[in-house]
Motif scaffolding. Structure first.
Motif, PDB file in Angstrom:
ATOM      1  N   ARG A  84      -7.450  -1.827  -4.621  1.00  0.00           N
ATOM      2  CA  ARG A  84      -6.810  -0.759  -5.382  1.00  0.00           C
ATOM      3  C   ARG A  84      -6.708  -1.149  -6.859  1.00  0.00           C
ATOM      4  O   ARG A  84      -6.937  -0.339  -7.753  1.00  0.00           O
ATOM      5  CB  ARG A  84      -5.425  -0.514  -4.783  1.00  0.00           C
ATOM      6  N   TYR A  94      -6.434   6.200  -5.618  1.00  0.00           N
ATOM      7  CA  TYR A  94      -5.276   6.619  -6.414  1.00  0.00           C
ATOM      8  C   TYR A  94      -5.417   6.309  -7.912  1.00  0.00           C
ATOM      9  O   TYR A  94      -5.288   7.188  -8.758  1.00  0.00           O
ATOM     10  CB  TYR A  94      -3.993   5.968  -5.859  1.00  0.00           C
ATOM     11  N   PRO A 115       0.833  -1.204   0.000  1.00  0.00           N
ATOM     12  CA  PRO A 115       0.000   0.000   0.000  1.00  0.00           C
ATOM     13  C   PRO A 115       0.869   1.256   0.000  1.00  0.00           C
ATOM     14  O   PRO A 115       2.018   1.219   0.427  1.00  0.00           O
ATOM     15  CB  PRO A 115      -0.778  -0.107   1.315  1.00  0.00           C
ATOM     16  N   ALA A 119     -10.209  -1.129  -8.493  1.00  0.00           N
ATOM     17  CA  ALA A 119     -10.819   0.197  -8.645  1.00  0.00           C
ATOM     18  C   ALA A 119     -10.637   0.773 -10.039  1.00  0.00           C
ATOM     19  O   ALA A 119     -11.441   1.585 -10.477  1.00  0.00           O
ATOM     20  CB  ALA A 119     -10.253   1.156  -7.597  1.00  0.00           C
ATOM     21  N   LEU A 151      -0.926   0.298 -11.765  1.00  0.00           N
ATOM     22  CA  LEU A 151      -2.252   0.926 -11.802  1.00  0.00           C
ATOM     23  C   LEU A 151      -2.395   1.855 -12.994  1.00  0.00           C
ATOM     24  O   LEU A 151      -3.375   2.585 -13.114  1.00  0.00           O
ATOM     25  CB  LEU A 151      -2.488   1.717 -10.513  1.00  0.00           C
ATOM     26  N   VAL A 191     -14.749   3.876  -4.843  1.00  0.00           N
ATOM     27  CA  VAL A 191     -13.875   3.338  -3.795  1.00  0.00           C
ATOM     28  C   VAL A 191     -14.641   2.298  -2.976  1.00  0.00           C
ATOM     29  O   VAL A 191     -14.144   1.203  -2.704  1.00  0.00           O
ATOM     30  CB  VAL A 191     -13.339   4.472  -2.892  1.00  0.00           C
ATOM     31  N   CYS A 231      -4.747  -3.904  -1.455  1.00  0.00           N
ATOM     32  CA  CYS A 231      -4.029  -3.832  -2.739  1.00  0.00           C
ATOM     33  C   CYS A 231      -4.885  -4.423  -3.859  1.00  0.00           C
ATOM     34  O   CYS A 231      -4.853  -3.941  -4.998  1.00  0.00           O
ATOM     35  CB  CYS A 231      -2.690  -4.552  -2.659  1.00  0.00           C
ATOM     36  N   GLU A 269      -7.494   6.856   0.175  1.00  0.00           N
ATOM     37  CA  GLU A 269      -6.645   7.395  -0.883  1.00  0.00           C
ATOM     38  C   GLU A 269      -5.894   6.304  -1.637  1.00  0.00           C
ATOM     39  O   GLU A 269      -5.575   6.455  -2.808  1.00  0.00           O
ATOM     40  CB  GLU A 269      -5.663   8.427  -0.316  1.00  0.00           C
ATOM     41  N   ASN A 270      -5.606   5.194  -0.970  1.00  0.00           N
ATOM     42  CA  ASN A 270      -4.972   4.082  -1.673  1.00  0.00           C
ATOM     43  C   ASN A 270      -5.855   3.579  -2.802  1.00  0.00           C
ATOM     44  O   ASN A 270      -5.394   3.361  -3.914  1.00  0.00           O
ATOM     45  CB  ASN A 270      -4.689   2.936  -0.692  1.00  0.00           C
ATOM     46  N   VAL A 271      -7.138   3.380  -2.475  1.00  0.00           N
ATOM     47  CA  VAL A 271      -8.054   2.853  -3.486  1.00  0.00           C
ATOM     48  C   VAL A 271      -8.358   3.927  -4.533  1.00  0.00           C
ATOM     49  O   VAL A 271      -8.480   3.644  -5.720  1.00  0.00           O
ATOM     50  CB  VAL A 271      -9.348   2.336  -2.825  1.00  0.00           C
TER      51      VAL A 271
END
Lengths: 252, 294
Positions: A161, A107, A96, A164, B181, A125, A158, A103-105
Protein backbone atom coordinates in the motif's frame (compact mmCIF):
# COMPACT_ATOMS: atom_id res chain seq x y z
CA UNK A 1 26.06 9.88 -3.27
CA UNK A 2 24.17 12.87 -1.99
CA UNK A 3 22.14 12.94 1.18
CA UNK A 4 18.46 12.18 0.74
CA UNK A 5 17.60 13.16 4.25
CA UNK A 6 19.58 15.46 6.41
CA UNK A 7 18.69 16.39 9.94
CA UNK A 8 20.19 19.39 11.69
CA UNK A 9 19.94 20.31 15.35
CA UNK A 10 16.62 18.59 15.79
CA UNK A 11 14.93 18.99 19.18
CA UNK A 12 11.56 17.48 19.97
CA UNK A 13 9.26 18.18 22.90
CA UNK A 14 6.09 16.52 24.10
CA UNK A 15 4.67 19.36 26.16
CA UNK A 16 7.25 19.99 28.89
CA UNK A 17 9.21 16.80 28.20
CA UNK A 18 12.04 16.86 25.76
CA UNK A 19 12.14 13.62 23.77
CA UNK A 20 14.95 14.33 21.30
CA UNK A 21 18.09 16.37 21.90
CA UNK A 22 20.03 18.05 19.14
CA UNK A 23 19.96 15.26 16.57
CA UNK A 24 22.28 15.62 13.55
CA UNK A 25 22.17 12.90 10.95
CA UNK A 26 22.34 12.26 7.22
CA UNK A 27 20.80 9.40 5.29
CA UNK A 28 22.01 8.85 1.74
CA UNK A 29 19.86 7.96 -1.20
CA UNK A 30 19.11 4.22 -1.45
CA UNK A 31 20.60 3.53 1.90
CA UNK A 32 19.01 1.53 4.69
CA UNK A 33 19.59 3.04 8.06
CA UNK A 34 18.57 1.07 11.12
CA UNK A 35 17.67 2.80 14.38
CA UNK A 36 18.32 0.85 17.53
CA UNK A 37 18.16 1.66 21.21
CA UNK A 38 16.32 0.78 24.39
CA UNK A 39 12.54 1.31 24.61
CA UNK A 40 11.56 4.93 25.00
CA UNK A 41 14.86 6.21 23.62
CA UNK A 42 13.11 8.34 20.99
CA UNK A 43 13.82 6.28 17.89
CA UNK A 44 10.16 6.01 16.88
CA UNK A 45 9.57 9.66 17.67
CA UNK A 46 12.57 10.43 15.53
CA UNK A 47 11.43 8.65 12.38
CA UNK A 48 7.94 10.11 12.79
CA UNK A 49 9.48 13.57 12.44
CA UNK A 50 10.58 12.65 8.90
CA UNK A 51 7.02 12.49 7.52
CA UNK A 52 5.57 14.89 10.11
CA UNK A 53 3.40 12.16 11.55
CA UNK A 54 3.88 13.84 14.93
CA UNK A 55 1.77 16.73 13.66
CA UNK A 56 -1.27 14.79 14.86
CA UNK A 57 -0.12 15.22 18.47
CA UNK A 58 -1.22 18.68 19.60
CA UNK A 59 1.42 19.08 22.32
CA UNK A 60 4.35 18.07 20.09
CA UNK A 61 6.89 20.74 19.22
CA UNK A 62 9.75 20.42 16.77
CA UNK A 63 12.72 22.71 16.29
CA UNK A 64 15.72 22.38 14.03
CA UNK A 65 15.71 21.29 10.42
CA UNK A 66 14.70 18.16 8.58
CA UNK A 67 15.81 18.46 4.96
CA UNK A 68 14.61 16.09 2.27
CA UNK A 69 16.33 16.69 -1.06
CA UNK A 70 17.62 19.90 0.48
CA UNK A 71 14.19 21.28 1.39
CA UNK A 72 13.19 21.87 4.98
CA UNK A 73 9.94 19.95 5.53
CA UNK A 74 9.13 22.08 8.57
CA UNK A 75 9.25 25.29 6.53
CA UNK A 76 5.92 27.15 6.89
CA UNK A 77 4.63 26.55 3.36
CA UNK A 78 5.33 22.84 3.22
CA UNK A 79 2.56 20.76 1.66
CA UNK A 80 2.32 18.01 4.27
CA UNK A 81 0.02 15.87 2.14
CA UNK A 82 2.51 15.63 -0.72
CA UNK A 83 5.39 15.22 1.74
CA UNK A 84 3.69 12.14 3.16
CA UNK A 85 3.17 10.78 -0.29
CA UNK A 86 6.87 11.08 -0.90
CA UNK A 87 7.80 9.64 2.49
CA UNK A 88 5.82 6.46 3.04
CA UNK A 89 5.45 4.72 6.35
CA UNK A 90 4.92 1.20 7.61
CA UNK A 91 3.79 0.83 11.19
CA UNK A 92 4.58 -1.56 14.00
CA UNK A 93 1.14 -3.08 13.99
CA UNK A 94 -0.16 -3.87 10.54
CA UNK A 95 -3.12 -1.62 9.88
CA UNK A 96 -4.95 -2.56 6.70
CA UNK A 97 -8.22 -0.73 6.03
CA UNK A 98 -11.48 -2.63 6.35
CA UNK A 99 -11.55 -3.08 2.60
CA UNK A 100 -10.54 -5.76 0.13
CA UNK A 101 -6.90 -6.58 -0.61
CA UNK A 102 -7.17 -4.74 -3.91
CA UNK A 103 -8.83 -1.66 -2.45
CA UNK A 104 -6.21 -1.39 0.28
CA UNK A 105 -3.45 -1.05 -2.28
CA UNK A 106 -5.57 1.08 -4.61
CA UNK A 107 -6.46 3.55 -1.86
CA UNK A 108 -3.35 5.70 -2.03
CA UNK A 109 -3.39 5.65 -5.83
CA UNK A 110 -6.99 6.79 -5.85
CA UNK A 111 -6.71 9.61 -3.33
CA UNK A 112 -3.63 10.96 -5.06
CA UNK A 113 -5.29 10.53 -8.48
CA UNK A 114 -2.24 8.83 -9.92
CA UNK A 115 -3.97 6.44 -12.32
CA UNK A 116 -5.23 7.15 -15.80
CA UNK A 117 -7.93 4.50 -15.92
CA UNK A 118 -9.15 1.21 -14.59
CA UNK A 119 -6.51 -0.95 -16.23
CA UNK A 120 -3.75 1.44 -15.18
CA UNK A 121 -5.03 1.19 -11.62
CA UNK A 122 -4.97 -2.60 -11.82
CA UNK A 123 -1.43 -2.53 -13.21
CA UNK A 124 -0.26 -0.27 -10.41
CA UNK A 125 -1.85 -2.42 -7.74
CA UNK A 126 -0.30 -5.54 -9.25
CA UNK A 127 3.13 -3.94 -9.41
CA UNK A 128 2.97 -2.80 -5.78
CA UNK A 129 1.94 -6.28 -4.69
CA UNK A 130 4.71 -7.86 -6.76
CA UNK A 131 7.25 -5.44 -5.28
CA UNK A 132 6.03 -6.28 -1.79
CA UNK A 133 6.49 -10.01 -2.59
CA UNK A 134 2.82 -10.65 -1.95
CA UNK A 135 1.32 -10.99 -5.42
CA UNK A 136 1.59 -14.76 -5.72
CA UNK A 137 -0.11 -15.28 -2.40
CA UNK A 138 -3.04 -12.92 -2.97
CA UNK A 139 -3.63 -12.77 -6.72
CA UNK A 140 -6.60 -15.13 -6.43
CA UNK A 141 -8.19 -13.30 -3.52
CA UNK A 142 -7.83 -9.65 -4.44
CA UNK A 143 -11.48 -9.01 -3.72
CA UNK A 144 -11.63 -10.69 -0.35
CA UNK A 145 -11.12 -8.93 2.95
CA UNK A 146 -7.62 -7.83 3.92
CA UNK A 147 -8.38 -9.11 7.41
CA UNK A 148 -8.42 -12.66 6.09
CA UNK A 149 -4.66 -12.52 5.45
CA UNK A 150 -2.09 -13.77 7.96
CA UNK A 151 -0.23 -11.25 10.13
CA UNK A 152 2.85 -11.33 7.94
CA UNK A 153 0.77 -11.00 4.77
CA UNK A 154 -1.10 -8.05 6.27
CA UNK A 155 2.17 -6.32 7.01
CA UNK A 156 3.42 -6.91 3.46
CA UNK A 157 0.06 -5.62 2.24
CA UNK A 158 0.72 -2.43 4.21
CA UNK A 159 4.12 -2.23 2.54
CA UNK A 160 2.49 -2.73 -0.86
CA UNK A 161 0.00 0.00 0.00
CA UNK A 162 2.87 2.33 0.83
CA UNK A 163 4.78 1.41 -2.35
CA UNK A 164 1.74 2.00 -4.54
CA UNK A 165 1.98 5.78 -4.15
CA UNK A 166 5.59 5.65 -5.37
CA UNK A 167 7.35 7.17 -2.40
CA UNK A 168 11.05 7.96 -2.39
CA UNK A 169 11.64 7.27 1.26
CA UNK A 170 10.09 4.50 3.36
CA UNK A 171 9.96 4.74 7.13
CA UNK A 172 9.45 1.49 8.98
CA UNK A 173 8.60 1.51 12.66
CA UNK A 174 9.47 -1.96 13.97
CA UNK A 175 7.69 -3.56 11.02
CA UNK A 176 8.36 -7.13 12.12
CA UNK A 177 8.07 -6.90 15.88
CA UNK A 178 4.65 -8.56 15.95
CA UNK A 179 5.52 -11.33 13.48
CA UNK A 180 6.81 -14.86 13.73
CA UNK A 181 10.39 -15.70 12.58
CA UNK A 182 9.39 -16.83 9.09
CA UNK A 183 7.24 -13.78 8.41
CA UNK A 184 10.03 -11.63 9.86
CA UNK A 185 12.52 -13.18 7.49
CA UNK A 186 10.27 -12.36 4.54
CA UNK A 187 10.03 -8.73 5.62
CA UNK A 188 13.81 -8.55 6.00
CA UNK A 189 14.39 -9.99 2.54
CA UNK A 190 11.93 -7.45 1.24
CA UNK A 191 13.78 -4.56 2.87
CA UNK A 192 17.03 -5.67 1.24
CA UNK A 193 15.22 -5.85 -2.09
CA UNK A 194 13.51 -2.46 -1.71
CA UNK A 195 16.81 -0.76 -0.97
CA UNK A 196 17.59 -0.87 -4.69
CA UNK A 197 14.96 1.76 -5.28
CA UNK A 198 14.14 3.43 -2.01
CA UNK A 199 15.79 5.16 0.89
CA UNK A 200 14.76 3.33 4.03
CA UNK A 201 14.78 4.22 7.71
CA UNK A 202 13.91 1.24 9.88
CA UNK A 203 13.42 1.19 13.63
CA UNK A 204 14.05 -2.16 15.19
CA UNK A 205 14.32 -3.76 18.58
CA UNK A 206 16.18 -6.64 17.12
CA UNK A 207 19.90 -6.05 16.72
CA UNK A 208 20.41 -9.07 14.49
CA UNK A 209 17.77 -7.60 12.22
CA UNK A 210 19.61 -4.30 12.09
CA UNK A 211 22.80 -6.16 11.27
CA UNK A 212 21.12 -8.16 8.51
CA UNK A 213 19.30 -5.44 6.65
CA UNK A 214 21.03 -2.11 7.14
CA UNK A 215 23.96 -0.27 5.63
CA UNK A 216 24.25 2.05 8.57
CA UNK A 217 23.02 1.90 12.11
CA UNK A 218 22.16 4.72 14.48
CA UNK A 219 22.07 4.15 18.20
CA UNK A 220 19.73 6.28 20.32
CA UNK A 221 19.59 6.53 24.07
CA UNK A 222 17.44 8.79 26.23
CA UNK A 223 16.60 10.99 23.27
CA UNK A 224 20.20 11.48 22.22
CA UNK A 225 21.91 10.11 19.14
CA UNK A 226 24.91 8.34 20.59
CA UNK A 227 26.53 6.96 17.47
CA UNK A 228 25.98 6.48 13.73
CA UNK A 229 28.28 4.24 11.76
CA UNK A 230 28.31 1.69 8.99
CA UNK A 231 26.58 -1.35 10.37
CA UNK A 232 29.56 -3.71 10.29
CA UNK A 233 31.65 -1.24 12.26
CA UNK A 234 28.82 -0.60 14.69
CA UNK A 235 28.51 -4.27 15.55
CA UNK A 236 32.19 -5.17 15.55
CA UNK A 237 34.04 -2.11 16.70
CA UNK A 238 31.72 0.60 18.06
CA UNK A 239 33.26 3.94 18.91
CA UNK A 240 31.19 4.69 21.94
CA UNK A 241 31.30 2.74 25.17
CA UNK A 242 27.50 3.05 25.55
CA UNK A 243 26.95 1.50 22.13
CA UNK A 244 29.19 -1.38 23.01
CA UNK A 245 27.42 -1.93 26.30
CA UNK A 246 24.06 -1.94 24.55
CA UNK A 247 24.91 -4.25 21.68
CA UNK A 248 26.69 -6.70 23.93
CA UNK A 249 23.55 -6.84 26.04
CA UNK A 250 24.82 -5.17 29.18
CA UNK A 251 21.58 -3.17 29.40
CA UNK A 252 18.49 -2.54 27.38
CA UNK B 1 -29.77 -10.05 42.58
CA UNK B 2 -31.33 -12.63 40.32
CA UNK B 3 -34.70 -11.73 41.76
CA UNK B 4 -34.36 -8.13 40.59
CA UNK B 5 -33.40 -9.20 37.13
CA UNK B 6 -36.32 -11.57 37.06
CA UNK B 7 -38.63 -8.72 38.06
CA UNK B 8 -37.70 -6.84 34.90
CA UNK B 9 -38.31 -9.88 32.77
CA UNK B 10 -41.66 -10.53 34.41
CA UNK B 11 -42.67 -6.90 33.94
CA UNK B 12 -42.00 -7.10 30.22
CA UNK B 13 -43.88 -10.36 29.91
CA UNK B 14 -46.79 -8.97 31.96
CA UNK B 15 -46.88 -5.88 29.76
CA UNK B 16 -47.06 -7.84 26.55
CA UNK B 17 -49.69 -10.14 28.03
CA UNK B 18 -51.77 -7.21 29.27
CA UNK B 19 -51.65 -5.52 25.89
CA UNK B 20 -52.53 -8.63 23.91
CA UNK B 21 -55.32 -9.54 26.33
CA UNK B 22 -56.87 -6.10 26.34
CA UNK B 23 -56.69 -5.65 22.61
CA UNK B 24 -58.50 -8.94 21.93
CA UNK B 25 -61.83 -7.18 21.12
CA UNK B 26 -60.38 -5.24 18.18
CA UNK B 27 -58.13 -8.10 17.11
CA UNK B 28 -61.24 -10.32 16.91
CA UNK B 29 -63.41 -7.72 15.24
CA UNK B 30 -61.02 -6.24 12.67
CA UNK B 31 -58.21 -8.81 12.38
CA UNK B 32 -55.24 -7.69 10.30
CA UNK B 33 -57.48 -5.11 8.61
CA UNK B 34 -57.08 -2.95 11.73
CA UNK B 35 -53.58 -2.05 10.54
CA UNK B 36 -54.78 -0.97 7.10
CA UNK B 37 -58.03 0.80 7.91
CA UNK B 38 -58.00 4.51 7.08
CA UNK B 39 -61.08 5.50 9.03
CA UNK B 40 -61.02 6.40 12.68
CA UNK B 41 -64.52 7.12 13.99
CA UNK B 42 -64.84 6.15 17.62
CA UNK B 43 -68.44 7.40 17.67
CA UNK B 44 -69.42 4.77 15.07
CA UNK B 45 -67.05 2.08 16.38
CA UNK B 46 -64.89 2.20 13.27
CA UNK B 47 -61.20 1.88 14.03
CA UNK B 48 -58.42 1.91 11.43
CA UNK B 49 -54.84 2.45 12.53
CA UNK B 50 -53.27 3.40 9.21
CA UNK B 51 -53.25 7.22 9.64
CA UNK B 52 -51.45 6.82 12.96
CA UNK B 53 -48.97 4.30 11.63
CA UNK B 54 -48.38 6.59 8.65
CA UNK B 55 -47.93 9.63 10.90
CA UNK B 56 -45.53 7.80 13.16
CA UNK B 57 -43.35 6.55 10.32
CA UNK B 58 -43.30 9.76 8.30
CA UNK B 59 -42.59 12.04 11.27
CA UNK B 60 -39.80 9.70 12.38
CA UNK B 61 -38.33 9.71 8.88
CA UNK B 62 -38.36 13.51 8.79
CA UNK B 63 -36.62 13.46 12.15
CA UNK B 64 -33.92 11.10 10.86
CA UNK B 65 -33.39 12.97 7.60
CA UNK B 66 -32.60 16.08 9.60
CA UNK B 67 -30.93 14.54 12.64
CA UNK B 68 -28.58 12.04 10.98
CA UNK B 69 -26.45 14.49 8.94
CA UNK B 70 -26.53 16.95 11.82
CA UNK B 71 -25.39 14.37 14.36
CA UNK B 72 -22.70 12.96 12.07
CA UNK B 73 -21.38 16.45 11.51
CA UNK B 74 -21.29 17.24 15.22
CA UNK B 75 -19.67 13.91 16.10
CA UNK B 76 -17.03 14.21 13.36
CA UNK B 77 -16.25 17.72 14.52
CA UNK B 78 -15.98 16.64 18.15
CA UNK B 79 -13.80 13.58 17.56
CA UNK B 80 -11.75 14.39 14.47
CA UNK B 81 -11.37 18.15 14.37
CA UNK B 82 -12.05 20.11 17.52
CA UNK B 83 -9.27 20.63 20.04
CA UNK B 84 -10.11 19.07 23.39
CA UNK B 85 -10.77 22.44 24.98
CA UNK B 86 -13.59 23.09 22.51
CA UNK B 87 -14.84 19.52 22.20
CA UNK B 88 -15.50 18.92 25.89
CA UNK B 89 -17.93 21.83 26.47
CA UNK B 90 -19.74 21.21 23.18
CA UNK B 91 -20.15 17.53 23.94
CA UNK B 92 -21.51 18.52 27.34
CA UNK B 93 -24.04 20.91 25.80
CA UNK B 94 -25.19 18.30 23.31
CA UNK B 95 -25.71 15.82 26.11
CA UNK B 96 -27.58 18.47 28.07
CA UNK B 97 -30.08 18.69 25.23
CA UNK B 98 -30.99 15.08 25.94
CA UNK B 99 -31.87 16.01 29.51
CA UNK B 100 -34.49 18.65 28.63
CA UNK B 101 -37.99 17.32 29.39
CA UNK B 102 -40.13 16.44 26.41
CA UNK B 103 -42.89 18.86 27.40
CA UNK B 104 -40.43 21.75 27.36
CA UNK B 105 -39.49 20.85 23.80
CA UNK B 106 -43.22 20.87 23.06
CA UNK B 107 -43.64 24.39 24.46
CA UNK B 108 -40.65 25.58 22.50
CA UNK B 109 -42.17 23.94 19.44
CA UNK B 110 -45.45 25.80 19.88
CA UNK B 111 -43.98 29.21 20.62
CA UNK B 112 -40.82 29.24 18.52
CA UNK B 113 -40.65 26.48 15.95
CA UNK B 114 -44.27 26.63 14.75
CA UNK B 115 -44.24 30.42 14.08
CA UNK B 116 -40.82 30.04 12.45
CA UNK B 117 -42.18 27.43 10.06
CA UNK B 118 -45.37 29.41 9.43
CA UNK B 119 -43.60 32.70 8.74
CA UNK B 120 -40.23 31.76 7.27
CA UNK B 121 -39.32 28.14 6.57
CA UNK B 122 -42.72 27.14 5.19
CA UNK B 123 -42.93 30.25 3.05
CA UNK B 124 -39.47 29.57 1.70
CA UNK B 125 -40.30 25.95 0.92
CA UNK B 126 -43.54 26.93 -0.82
CA UNK B 127 -41.79 29.60 -2.84
CA UNK B 128 -39.07 27.33 -4.16
CA UNK B 129 -40.43 23.81 -3.84
CA UNK B 130 -44.15 24.53 -3.88
CA UNK B 131 -44.54 22.41 -7.01
CA UNK B 132 -43.89 19.33 -4.85
CA UNK B 133 -47.04 17.90 -3.24
CA UNK B 134 -45.00 17.72 -0.02
CA UNK B 135 -45.07 21.47 0.41
CA UNK B 136 -48.56 22.38 -0.77
CA UNK B 137 -51.52 23.33 1.37
CA UNK B 138 -52.28 25.73 4.13
CA UNK B 139 -49.44 26.89 6.36
CA UNK B 140 -50.47 26.90 10.00
CA UNK B 141 -47.13 26.03 11.55
CA UNK B 142 -48.70 23.02 13.22
CA UNK B 143 -48.36 19.74 11.41
CA UNK B 144 -46.19 16.84 10.27
CA UNK B 145 -43.10 18.90 9.48
CA UNK B 146 -43.12 20.64 12.85
CA UNK B 147 -43.55 17.31 14.62
CA UNK B 148 -40.68 15.79 12.67
CA UNK B 149 -38.41 18.74 13.33
CA UNK B 150 -39.06 18.68 17.06
CA UNK B 151 -38.26 14.98 17.03
CA UNK B 152 -35.07 15.68 15.08
CA UNK B 153 -33.92 18.02 17.80
CA UNK B 154 -34.68 15.42 20.44
CA UNK B 155 -32.91 12.50 18.78
CA UNK B 156 -29.84 14.48 17.71
CA UNK B 157 -28.16 14.29 21.13
CA UNK B 158 -28.71 10.52 21.25
CA UNK B 159 -27.34 9.83 17.79
CA UNK B 160 -24.45 12.25 18.34
CA UNK B 161 -23.43 10.63 21.62
CA UNK B 162 -23.42 7.12 20.16
CA UNK B 163 -21.61 8.12 16.95
CA UNK B 164 -19.03 9.96 19.03
CA UNK B 165 -18.34 6.84 21.10
CA UNK B 166 -18.13 4.74 17.96
CA UNK B 167 -15.68 7.11 16.25
CA UNK B 168 -13.55 7.24 19.36
CA UNK B 169 -12.97 3.48 19.34
CA UNK B 170 -11.68 3.51 15.76
CA UNK B 171 -7.97 2.72 16.21
CA UNK B 172 -5.54 5.63 15.74
CA UNK B 173 -3.55 3.33 13.45
CA UNK B 174 -6.33 3.61 10.87
CA UNK B 175 -6.02 7.39 10.82
CA UNK B 176 -2.23 7.20 10.68
CA UNK B 177 -2.35 4.68 7.84
CA UNK B 178 -4.46 7.07 5.76
CA UNK B 179 -2.39 10.14 6.63
CA UNK B 180 0.84 8.33 5.81
CA UNK B 181 -0.45 7.71 2.28
CA UNK B 182 -1.02 11.38 1.69
CA UNK B 183 -4.68 11.51 2.68
CA UNK B 184 -6.15 14.89 3.50
CA UNK B 185 -8.06 15.43 6.71
CA UNK B 186 -11.37 14.75 5.00
CA UNK B 187 -10.08 11.60 3.28
CA UNK B 188 -8.83 10.37 6.63
CA UNK B 189 -12.24 11.06 8.14
CA UNK B 190 -13.83 8.95 5.41
CA UNK B 191 -11.58 6.03 6.40
CA UNK B 192 -12.65 6.51 10.01
CA UNK B 193 -16.32 6.55 8.98
CA UNK B 194 -15.80 3.37 6.97
CA UNK B 195 -14.43 1.70 10.09
CA UNK B 196 -17.38 2.90 12.11
CA UNK B 197 -20.08 2.14 9.55
CA UNK B 198 -22.01 -0.52 11.43
CA UNK B 199 -21.86 1.46 14.67
CA UNK B 200 -23.19 4.53 12.90
CA UNK B 201 -26.01 2.45 11.49
CA UNK B 202 -26.73 1.31 15.04
CA UNK B 203 -26.82 4.89 16.26
CA UNK B 204 -29.30 5.82 13.54
CA UNK B 205 -31.57 2.92 14.37
CA UNK B 206 -31.37 3.81 18.05
CA UNK B 207 -32.45 7.35 17.15
CA UNK B 208 -35.29 5.89 15.10
CA UNK B 209 -36.46 3.87 18.08
CA UNK B 210 -36.53 7.00 20.18
CA UNK B 211 -38.38 9.00 17.51
CA UNK B 212 -41.04 6.32 17.04
CA UNK B 213 -41.94 6.38 20.70
CA UNK B 214 -41.68 10.13 21.32
CA UNK B 215 -45.00 11.37 22.67
CA UNK B 216 -45.41 14.64 24.52
CA UNK B 217 -43.57 17.15 22.37
CA UNK B 218 -44.98 15.67 19.18
CA UNK B 219 -48.54 15.67 20.50
CA UNK B 220 -48.18 19.37 21.17
CA UNK B 221 -47.15 20.35 17.65
CA UNK B 222 -48.30 17.74 15.13
CA UNK B 223 -51.94 18.87 15.00
CA UNK B 224 -53.51 15.58 16.07
CA UNK B 225 -55.71 14.88 13.10
CA UNK B 226 -56.01 11.29 11.82
CA UNK B 227 -55.51 11.90 8.13
CA UNK B 228 -53.05 10.78 5.47
CA UNK B 229 -51.97 13.75 3.43
CA UNK B 230 -49.08 14.17 1.03
CA UNK B 231 -48.42 17.64 2.43
CA UNK B 232 -46.01 17.95 5.32
CA UNK B 233 -47.75 21.15 6.39
CA UNK B 234 -51.00 19.33 7.12
CA UNK B 235 -51.75 18.14 10.64
CA UNK B 236 -51.13 14.47 11.34
CA UNK B 237 -51.25 12.08 14.25
CA UNK B 238 -48.84 9.51 15.67
CA UNK B 239 -49.57 6.34 17.60
CA UNK B 240 -47.94 7.69 20.73
CA UNK B 241 -49.88 10.94 20.46
CA UNK B 242 -53.27 9.34 20.00
CA UNK B 243 -52.70 7.12 23.01
CA UNK B 244 -51.71 10.03 25.21
CA UNK B 245 -54.50 12.29 23.99
CA UNK B 246 -57.45 9.88 24.05
CA UNK B 247 -56.91 7.43 26.81
CA UNK B 248 -58.89 9.35 29.38
CA UNK B 249 -62.00 9.57 27.26
CA UNK B 250 -61.89 6.02 25.90
CA UNK B 251 -64.60 4.52 28.05
CA UNK B 252 -66.08 2.22 25.45
CA UNK B 253 -64.35 -1.18 25.55
CA UNK B 254 -63.79 -1.39 21.79
CA UNK B 255 -62.28 2.12 21.76
CA UNK B 256 -59.95 1.16 24.59
CA UNK B 257 -59.03 -2.05 22.80
CA UNK B 258 -58.18 -0.13 19.62
CA UNK B 259 -55.85 2.18 21.53
CA UNK B 260 -54.17 -0.69 23.32
CA UNK B 261 -53.69 -2.61 20.10
CA UNK B 262 -51.92 0.40 18.62
CA UNK B 263 -49.76 0.51 21.74
CA UNK B 264 -48.90 -3.11 21.11
CA UNK B 265 -47.91 -2.37 17.52
CA UNK B 266 -45.69 0.51 18.64
CA UNK B 267 -44.15 -1.60 21.38
CA UNK B 268 -43.26 -4.41 19.01
CA UNK B 269 -41.78 -2.07 16.40
CA UNK B 270 -39.61 -0.14 18.88
CA UNK B 271 -38.60 -3.39 20.56
CA UNK B 272 -37.29 -4.83 17.31
CA UNK B 273 -35.68 -1.55 16.23
CA UNK B 274 -33.87 -1.13 19.55
CA UNK B 275 -32.66 -4.70 19.64
CA UNK B 276 -31.28 -4.33 16.15
CA UNK B 277 -29.51 -1.08 17.09
CA UNK B 278 -27.89 -2.54 20.19
CA UNK B 279 -26.60 -5.43 18.11
CA UNK B 280 -24.98 -3.13 15.56
CA UNK B 281 -23.35 -0.90 18.17
CA UNK B 282 -22.07 -3.88 20.16
CA UNK B 283 -20.38 -5.22 17.06
CA UNK B 284 -18.27 -2.08 16.76
CA UNK B 285 -17.54 -1.81 20.47
CA UNK B 286 -16.09 -5.31 20.39
CA UNK B 287 -13.88 -4.35 17.50
CA UNK B 288 -15.39 -6.86 15.16
CA UNK B 289 -16.86 -4.02 13.16
CA UNK B 290 -13.39 -3.19 11.90
CA UNK B 291 -12.49 -6.81 11.37
CA UNK B 292 -15.27 -7.57 8.94
CA UNK B 293 -15.47 -6.44 5.39
CA UNK B 294 -18.66 -6.63 3.47
Amino acid sequence: MKSKISIKNLDFHYGPNQALFDINLKIKEREVMAFIGPSGCGKSTFIRTINRMNDTIPIAKVSGEVLIDGKDIYAPKTDVVSLRRKVGMVFQKSNPFPKSVFENVAYGIRINRMHSGKSDLEDRVEKALVDAALWDEVKDRLNSSAFGLSGGQQQRLCIARALAVQPEVILMDEPASALDPIATQKIEELVVELKKEYTIAIVTHNMQQAARVSDKTAFFMLGKLIEVNPTEIMFTNPEDQLTEDYITGRFG
Amino acid sequence: MLIFATTILLTVVAMIFMMVWNSMPTIKQFGIGFLFGRDWQPASDIYGALPFIYGTIVSSLIALIIAVPLSLGIAIFLVEQAPKKVATPIAFLVELLAAIPSVVYGLWGIFVLAPFIRNYLGVFLQDYFGWLPLFQGRLTGIGMLTGGMIMALMVTPIITAVVRDVLEVVPTQQREAALALGATKWETTKIVLGNAASGIAGAVVLGLGRALGETMAVTMVIGNSPQISASLFEPAYTIASVLAANFAEATDSLYLSALIEMGLVLFLVTFVVNGFAKLLVARVAKGTGTAKVT
